[in-house]
Design a protein around this motif. Structure first.
Motif, PDB file in Angstrom:
ATOM      1  N   UNK A   1       5.482   0.715  -5.362  1.00  0.00           N
ATOM      2  CA  UNK A   1       5.445  -0.751  -5.385  1.00  0.00           C
ATOM      3  C   UNK A   1       4.769  -1.268  -6.661  1.00  0.00           C
ATOM      4  N   UNK A   2       5.370  -0.886  -7.805  1.00  0.00           N
ATOM      5  CA  UNK A   2       4.711  -1.165  -9.078  1.00  0.00           C
ATOM      6  C   UNK A   2       5.038  -2.545  -9.662  1.00  0.00           C
ATOM      7  N   UNK A   3       6.085  -3.212  -9.171  1.00  0.00           N
ATOM      8  CA  UNK A   3       6.402  -4.550  -9.692  1.00  0.00           C
ATOM      9  C   UNK A   3       5.338  -5.542  -9.247  1.00  0.00           C
ATOM     10  N   UNK A   4       4.911  -6.411 -10.132  1.00  0.00           N
ATOM     11  CA  UNK A   4       3.864  -7.396  -9.841  1.00  0.00           C
ATOM     12  C   UNK A   4       4.442  -8.816  -9.955  1.00  0.00           C
ATOM     13  N   UNK A   5       4.107  -9.710  -9.002  1.00  0.00           N
ATOM     14  CA  UNK A   5       3.356  -9.451  -7.768  1.00  0.00           C
ATOM     15  C   UNK A   5       4.060  -8.405  -6.901  1.00  0.00           C
ATOM     16  N   UNK A   6       3.290  -7.680  -6.142  1.00  0.00           N
ATOM     17  CA  UNK A   6       3.855  -6.584  -5.351  1.00  0.00           C
ATOM     18  C   UNK A   6       4.818  -7.116  -4.300  1.00  0.00           C
ATOM     19  N   UNK A   7       5.917  -6.378  -4.138  1.00  0.00           N
ATOM     20  CA  UNK A   7       6.956  -6.784  -3.197  1.00  0.00           C
ATOM     21  C   UNK A   7       6.761  -6.169  -1.813  1.00  0.00           C
ATOM     22  N   UNK A   8       5.833  -5.216  -1.707  1.00  0.00           N
ATOM     23  CA  UNK A   8       5.681  -4.504  -0.439  1.00  0.00           C
ATOM     24  C   UNK A   8       4.207  -4.364  -0.052  1.00  0.00           C
ATOM     25  N   UNK A   9       3.975  -4.331   1.240  1.00  0.00           N
ATOM     26  CA  UNK A   9       2.712  -3.848   1.782  1.00  0.00           C
ATOM     27  C   UNK A   9       2.897  -2.358   2.053  1.00  0.00           C
ATOM     28  N   UNK A  10       1.966  -1.556   1.606  1.00  0.00           N
ATOM     29  CA  UNK A  10       2.111  -0.097   1.666  1.00  0.00           C
ATOM     30  C   UNK A  10       0.990   0.499   2.510  1.00  0.00           C
ATOM     31  N   UNK A  11       1.370   1.347   3.474  1.00  0.00           N
ATOM     32  CA  UNK A  11       0.391   2.008   4.337  1.00  0.00           C
ATOM     33  C   UNK A  11       0.727   3.493   4.450  1.00  0.00           C
ATOM     34  N   UNK A  12      -0.294   4.295   4.715  1.00  0.00           N
ATOM     35  CA  UNK A  12      -0.110   5.740   4.872  1.00  0.00           C
ATOM     36  C   UNK A  12       0.463   6.056   6.247  1.00  0.00           C
ATOM     37  N   UNK A  13       1.556   6.808   6.275  1.00  0.00           N
ATOM     38  CA  UNK A  13       2.142   7.267   7.534  1.00  0.00           C
ATOM     39  C   UNK A  13       1.483   8.586   7.953  1.00  0.00           C
ATOM     40  N   UNK A  14       1.285   9.463   6.981  1.00  0.00           N
ATOM     41  CA  UNK A  14       0.560  10.710   7.198  1.00  0.00           C
ATOM     42  C   UNK A  14      -0.700  10.657   6.332  1.00  0.00           C
ATOM     43  N   UNK A  15      -1.455  11.713   6.316  1.00  0.00           N
ATOM     44  CA  UNK A  15      -2.541  11.789   5.335  1.00  0.00           C
ATOM     45  C   UNK A  15      -1.921  11.629   3.948  1.00  0.00           C
ATOM     46  N   UNK A  16      -2.452  10.730   3.161  1.00  0.00           N
ATOM     47  CA  UNK A  16      -1.889  10.444   1.843  1.00  0.00           C
ATOM     48  C   UNK A  16      -2.868  10.846   0.753  1.00  0.00           C
ATOM     49  N   UNK A  17      -2.329  11.435  -0.281  1.00  0.00           N
ATOM     50  CA  UNK A  17      -3.114  11.852  -1.446  1.00  0.00           C
ATOM     51  C   UNK A  17      -2.541  11.122  -2.655  1.00  0.00           C
ATOM     52  N   UNK A  18      -3.388  10.450  -3.427  1.00  0.00           N
ATOM     53  CA  UNK A  18      -2.849   9.622  -4.497  1.00  0.00           C
ATOM     54  C   UNK A  18      -3.829   9.469  -5.653  1.00  0.00           C
ATOM     55  N   UNK A  19      -3.270   9.057  -6.790  1.00  0.00           N
ATOM     56  CA  UNK A  19      -4.041   8.643  -7.959  1.00  0.00           C
ATOM     57  C   UNK A  19      -3.983   7.120  -8.038  1.00  0.00           C
ATOM     58  N   UNK A  20      -5.019   6.497  -8.581  1.00  0.00           N
ATOM     59  CA  UNK A  20      -5.101   5.035  -8.709  1.00  0.00           C
ATOM     60  C   UNK A  20      -5.494   4.782 -10.161  1.00  0.00           C
ATOM     61  N   UNK A  21      -4.497   4.405 -10.998  1.00  0.00           N
ATOM     62  CA  UNK A  21      -4.692   4.408 -12.453  1.00  0.00           C
ATOM     63  C   UNK A  21      -4.417   3.029 -13.048  1.00  0.00           C
ATOM     64  N   UNK A  22      -5.271   2.619 -13.972  1.00  0.00           N
ATOM     65  CA  UNK A  22      -5.135   1.348 -14.674  1.00  0.00           C
ATOM     66  C   UNK A  22      -4.120   1.482 -15.808  1.00  0.00           C
ATOM     67  N   UNK A  23      -3.137   0.570 -15.855  1.00  0.00           N
ATOM     68  CA  UNK A  23      -2.135   0.598 -16.920  1.00  0.00           C
ATOM     69  C   UNK A  23      -2.769   0.491 -18.299  1.00  0.00           C
ATOM     70  N   UNK A  24      -3.854  -0.272 -18.403  1.00  0.00           N
ATOM     71  CA  UNK A  24      -4.516  -0.422 -19.687  1.00  0.00           C
ATOM     72  C   UNK A  24      -5.043   0.897 -20.212  1.00  0.00           C
ATOM     73  N   UNK A  25      -5.594   1.729 -19.314  1.00  0.00           N
ATOM     74  CA  UNK A  25      -6.087   3.041 -19.701  1.00  0.00           C
ATOM     75  C   UNK A  25      -4.938   3.920 -20.197  1.00  0.00           C
ATOM     76  N   UNK A  26      -3.821   3.876 -19.475  1.00  0.00           N
ATOM     77  CA  UNK A  26      -2.662   4.681 -19.873  1.00  0.00           C
ATOM     78  C   UNK A  26      -2.170   4.253 -21.249  1.00  0.00           C
TER      79      UNK A  26
END
Length: 397
Positions: free
Chosen positions: A354-379
């Motif tokens: 759900x990378x388009x801003x404003x976000x088009x979706x509410x996102x929730x974990x269905x199973x245990x979720x493993x993720x990275x949370x990265x700032x575009x500015x840093x990239x």
């Protein structure tokens, strides 16, 4: 126990021997008996092995096997492979029966690093009795090779399978009724298995493994970190889950972002873990980066784990951050209420969720979720840099 001794990744894990002893292999691959636990489980272990060995292919005794794969995996060659019935239980599908073949998602999740698989067994909870221990995984060596496990493989047997040694993972609780599993001995054994995994996870590894979990071995704020490559993880984990250092802790975008971040922060499983350059290659945006830039980005990122049901993103928010799904399944719900799922490790998950801003979706974990949370500015900053000098984990600002 000769087979167990050939697997370098199994040092420190609890082993059940054919004569019912419990113990571990030390750094010199010498088997060290745990006399107290062996005595406590002596009669039970004898009956457990007698029942299991009468028909190893039946029942719920065996959780998985460990063998070496011909091709290197993200975690290396030593791989844990789940039994089909265990894959169904760990990754349930509504309405699915045991007679139906595994789904593609279940098949994909049968292979894991040894550490991550052991962690999943130890952490697993049955929804009907969440306080009751379900799995107590111990290693067992029947002296068999991979060809003997043809019935559980998702492929035909090859000539190499005749020479590939296998170690089994058995559930030592399989013969104990659910109502009798709250005993001090079981709690002690599970805790010792945990400690073996954590001890492994504290070592610096060239391969990425999600079980490098330091939640039970947090580094003291005053501890020396010169010789500890994970020495600053405690400090990094204490920072806001967004790691939004550029805004001095203020969350950019919609006002509800702060509440959402607090929700994620309160739901985290263990401390966030250091990212590895190899994990970044799962995602399209980072595949063209050279190794130096991958290292620089990885050292600014953490890997987060949350349980099922955790809300990760909210529709309508606008910020500079993106969520990269490493593993697990998340559900996206648009304004019309129609849900869709994304599974980690699939082509769909190679881009931010759900990378388009404003976000088009509410996102929730269905199973245990493993993720990275990265700032575009840093990239952007790292991508545009002319050189990305190698930096130690302890150098992260």
């Amino acid at each position: 126990m000769k087979t167990v001794e050939t697997f370098t990744g199994l040092i420190g894990f609890y082993v059940l021997t054919p004569d019912g002893q419990l113990g571990t292999h030390d750094q010199d691959k010498k088997f060290v008996v745990d006399a107290k636990l062996t005595e406590a489980f002596a009669e039970y272990n004898r009956r457990f092995l007698m029942t299991y060995l009468q028909n190893p292919m039946q029942g719920n005794f065996r959780l998985a096997i460990i063998h070496r794969t011909p091709e290197k995996r993200p975690w290396g060659f030593e791989t844990l492979f789940l039994e089909r019935n265990i894959a169904r239980r760990l990754y349930p599908v509504s309405g699915m029966t045991a007679e139906i073949d595994l789904t593609s998602f279940q098949k994909k999740n049968r292979e894991k690093s040894i550490y991550r698989g052991m962690e999943i067994f130890l952490d697993y909870k049955d929804v009907s009795s969440p306080d009751m221990p379900v799995y107590c995984p111990v290693l067992y060596d029947r002296g068999a090779t991979l060809e003997k496990y043809a019935a559980i493989l998702d492929r035909p047997v090859t000539p190499a399978d005749r020479e590939t040694p296998v170690v089994e993972i058995l559930n030592l609780l399989a013969g104990i009724p659910m109502g009798k599993r709250h005993t001090p001995e079981i709690a002690i054994l599970k805790d010792k298995i945990y400690q073996g995994i954590v001890k492994k996870g504290m070592r610096k590894s060239a391969e990425f493994t999600l079980i490098e979990d330091i939640r039970r071995n947090a580094v003291s704020a005053n501890a020396e970190t010169t010789n500890d490559p994970y020495g600053d993880v405690g400090k990094r984990a204490e920072r806001q889950v967004t790691l939004n250092s550029k805004s001095d802790g203020k969350v950019a975008g919609h006002a509800s972002d702060s509440a959402l971040i607090r929700n994620i922060g309160s739901s985290l499983l263990g401390h966030p873990e250091p990212a590895d350059p190899q994990i970044l290659k799962l995602f399209t945006r980072f595949r063209e980066l050279d190794h130096g830039k991958l290292e620089m980005l990885a050292e600014q990122c953490l890997v987060y784990k949350v349980p099922p049901g955790t809300q990760l993103l909210e529709r309508g928010t606008k910020d500079t951050w993106n969520l990269y799904l490493v593993d697990g399944t998340v559900q996206l719900v648009a304004a019309d209420g129609v849900p869709k799922n994304i599974e980690g490790g699939t082509p769909t998950a190679s881009n931010p969720v759900s990378c388009l801003k404003p976000r088009m979706y509410t996102v929730s974990a269905v199973t245990r979720a493993v993720f990275l949370w990265i700032d575009d500015g840093l990239v952007d900053e790292i991508v545009k840099s002319s050189d990305a000098p190698k930096r130690r984990l302890g150098d992260v600002a």
